[in-house]
Enzyme design. Structure first.
Site, PDB file in Angstrom:
ATOM      1  N   GLN A  30       0.835  -1.199   0.000  1.00  0.00           N
ATOM      2  CA  GLN A  30       0.000   0.000   0.000  1.00  0.00           C
ATOM      3  C   GLN A  30       0.870   1.250   0.000  1.00  0.00           C
ATOM      4  O   GLN A  30       1.667   1.468   0.922  1.00  0.00           O
ATOM      5  CB  GLN A  30      -0.904  -0.016   1.237  1.00  0.00           C
ATOM      6  CG  GLN A  30      -1.530   1.316   1.623  1.00  0.00           C
ATOM      7  CD  GLN A  30      -2.578   1.800   0.656  1.00  0.00           C
ATOM      8  OE1 GLN A  30      -2.242   2.428  -0.341  1.00  0.00           O
ATOM      9  NE2 GLN A  30      -3.826   1.504   0.926  1.00  0.00           N
ATOM     10  N   ARG A  40      -0.123   4.311   0.284  1.00  0.00           N
ATOM     11  CA  ARG A  40      -0.643   5.344   1.157  1.00  0.00           C
ATOM     12  C   ARG A  40      -0.259   5.058   2.599  1.00  0.00           C
ATOM     13  O   ARG A  40      -0.419   3.942   3.090  1.00  0.00           O
ATOM     14  CB  ARG A  40      -2.163   5.414   1.039  1.00  0.00           C
ATOM     15  CG  ARG A  40      -2.752   6.563   1.831  1.00  0.00           C
ATOM     16  CD  ARG A  40      -4.238   6.624   1.623  1.00  0.00           C
ATOM     17  NE  ARG A  40      -4.764   7.819   2.252  1.00  0.00           N
ATOM     18  CZ  ARG A  40      -6.044   8.127   2.272  1.00  0.00           C
ATOM     19  NH1 ARG A  40      -6.911   7.324   1.707  1.00  0.00           N
ATOM     20  NH2 ARG A  40      -6.454   9.219   2.851  1.00  0.00           N
ATOM     21  N   GLY A  68     -24.117   1.269   4.460  1.00  0.00           N
ATOM     22  CA  GLY A  68     -23.421   0.035   4.150  1.00  0.00           C
ATOM     23  C   GLY A  68     -22.242   0.286   3.220  1.00  0.00           C
ATOM     24  O   GLY A  68     -21.944   1.425   2.847  1.00  0.00           O
ATOM     25  N   GLN A  76     -19.109   0.469  -2.294  1.00  0.00           N
ATOM     26  CA  GLN A  76     -18.085  -0.041  -3.209  1.00  0.00           C
ATOM     27  C   GLN A  76     -17.292  -1.136  -2.499  1.00  0.00           C
ATOM     28  O   GLN A  76     -16.576  -0.863  -1.548  1.00  0.00           O
ATOM     29  CB  GLN A  76     -17.142   1.100  -3.621  1.00  0.00           C
ATOM     30  CG  GLN A  76     -15.949   0.662  -4.446  1.00  0.00           C
ATOM     31  CD  GLN A  76     -16.327   0.250  -5.853  1.00  0.00           C
ATOM     32  OE1 GLN A  76     -17.302   0.724  -6.401  1.00  0.00           O
ATOM     33  NE2 GLN A  76     -15.558  -0.648  -6.442  1.00  0.00           N
ATOM     34  N   GLY A 132      -8.931  -0.464  -1.036  1.00  0.00           N
ATOM     35  CA  GLY A 132     -10.064  -0.282  -0.129  1.00  0.00           C
ATOM     36  C   GLY A 132      -9.682  -0.284   1.338  1.00  0.00           C
ATOM     37  O   GLY A 132     -10.493  -0.622   2.194  1.00  0.00           O
ATOM     38  N   GLU A 133      -8.440   0.135   1.648  1.00  0.00           N
ATOM     39  CA  GLU A 133      -8.005   0.068   3.042  1.00  0.00           C
ATOM     40  C   GLU A 133      -8.803   1.006   3.948  1.00  0.00           C
ATOM     41  O   GLU A 133      -9.052   0.683   5.110  1.00  0.00           O
ATOM     42  CB  GLU A 133      -6.501   0.365   3.160  1.00  0.00           C
ATOM     43  CG  GLU A 133      -5.987   0.131   4.581  1.00  0.00           C
ATOM     44  CD  GLU A 133      -4.479   0.059   4.677  1.00  0.00           C
ATOM     45  OE1 GLU A 133      -3.949   0.170   5.797  1.00  0.00           O
ATOM     46  OE2 GLU A 133      -3.824  -0.126   3.629  1.00  0.00           O
ATOM     47  N   ARG A 136      -6.452   7.825  -6.799  1.00  0.00           N
ATOM     48  CA  ARG A 136      -7.225   8.442  -5.723  1.00  0.00           C
ATOM     49  C   ARG A 136      -6.995   9.945  -5.687  1.00  0.00           C
ATOM     50  O   ARG A 136      -5.933  10.445  -6.027  1.00  0.00           O
ATOM     51  CB  ARG A 136      -6.854   7.837  -4.372  1.00  0.00           C
ATOM     52  CG  ARG A 136      -7.130   6.344  -4.265  1.00  0.00           C
ATOM     53  CD  ARG A 136      -6.868   5.855  -2.860  1.00  0.00           C
ATOM     54  NE  ARG A 136      -7.763   6.507  -1.925  1.00  0.00           N
ATOM     55  CZ  ARG A 136      -8.992   6.072  -1.650  1.00  0.00           C
ATOM     56  NH1 ARG A 136      -9.456   5.002  -2.246  1.00  0.00           N
ATOM     57  NH2 ARG A 136      -9.747   6.717  -0.787  1.00  0.00           N
TER      58      ARG A 136
END
Length: 304
Positions: free
Chosen positions: A54, A56, A75, A78, A95-96, A133
């Site tokens: 990762q 980031r 909820g 994605q 998706g961390e 991102r």
């Protein structure tokens, strides 16, 4: 509502398939792989580990809390993406933030796309997806580009095709890594913009970079004013009235060695002045109450 329930039930059914030792899917050619790979699956959070690739590194606690509140109300809109690394074991590809926010809420499971990928493919997927991102800082993006060069052996031209950015844009980010680490940290923390950083790149001497950096912070210089200041350094040996002044006295070698260590430790350019009799003064700048408290903790930590 019926469609959503059916989709969720399907995810749970696939999850059971993945937990079955007789269906330990390791490649796209394995039995039942087509039922799982690329589909949405409900996975237990404790079976997922974070991605060591990762790019980031900064996760705002406030933004995670906001995301957690959104997930609580709506909820996971994605699904996250994971790669299978063993029987009922997965590693995040992307998706961390959603993963961390779900853990903050105390959720037990999360929806995910499952992929099969080796380490190199996982690294490339994570880097390329994260570069897209909007909330990465310029240095995080630059480091991601550099890792694609160093670890995936991509050229700038190949990266341009993969991430959909102009080659010149990629080159501009990579040049930021030539700046002194203290300036890079200042950019990551939001003290200066990428425009300020780009303006400093023509200055090769990092000590002068740091002098100008301090001038930007103390005088709240705009990018245009910074560019003017840099041009002054590049076109004249004389220090202009609005430019950084240098001490004419030669600083002793033991101080020169110490300044670098002090600056790295405190995260700022430390100013040291020495008189002819050997006495001197150390000045540690700070830029906000939060920055002051950070330095205070560092000093107190050393005194314990």
């Amino acid at each position: 509502m019926a469609k959503a329930t059916k989709k969720q039930a399907l995810g749970r059914g696939l999850s059971a398939l993945l937990k079955d030792p007789s269906n330990d899917i390791q490649s796209a050619q394995d039995k039942n792989a087509d039922k799982v790979i690329g589909n949405i699956v409900e996975l237990d959070l404790d079976t997922i580990e974070v991605n060591p690739f990762q790019p980031r590194t900064n996760f705002s606690e406030e933004s995670l809390q906001e995301l957690a509140s959104s997930i609580k109300e709506l909820g996971i809109i994605q699904p996250i993406t994971v790669r299978k690394i063993g029987l009922n074991k997965y590693q995040l590809v992307s998706g961390e933030r959603r993963f961390r926010a779900s853990k903050l809420l105390g959720l037990e499971s999360i929806t995910a796309y499952v992929r099969i990928a080796n380490d190199q493919e996982s690294l490339e997927m994570a880097l390329v997806e994260n570069i897209q991102r909007q909330d990465l800082d310029p240095i995080e993006i630059a480091l991601s580009y550099q890792r694609l060069i160093d670890e995936i052996n991509l050229t700038q031209e190949q990266m341009s095709e993969r991430v959909g950015k102009k080659r010149s844009t990629i080159a501009n980010y990579l040049r930021l890594l030539k700046l002194d680490p203290i300036i890079q940290t200042g950019m990551r923390d939001g003290f200066i913009s990428m425009g300020h950083g780009r303006a400093l790149i023509p200055i090769e001497d990092q000590s002068i970079q740091l002098d100008i950096y301090e001038k930007i912070l103390s005088n709240k210089l705009s990018v245009r004013e910074t560019e003017h200041l840099v041009r002054g350094y590049n076109t004249s040996d004389e220090v202009q009235p609005n430019e950084v002044k240098h001490e004419s006295n030669e600083v002793p070698k033991y101080i020169k060695k110490g300044i670098a260590a002090f600056s790295e430790y405190f995260g700022h350019k430390i100013d040291v002045k020495v008189s002819k009799n050997g006495k001197g003064k150390i000045t540690i700048p700070f830029h906000s109450e939060e920055d002051f408290n950070r330095i205070k903790k560092l000093v107190q930590g050393d005194s314990k």
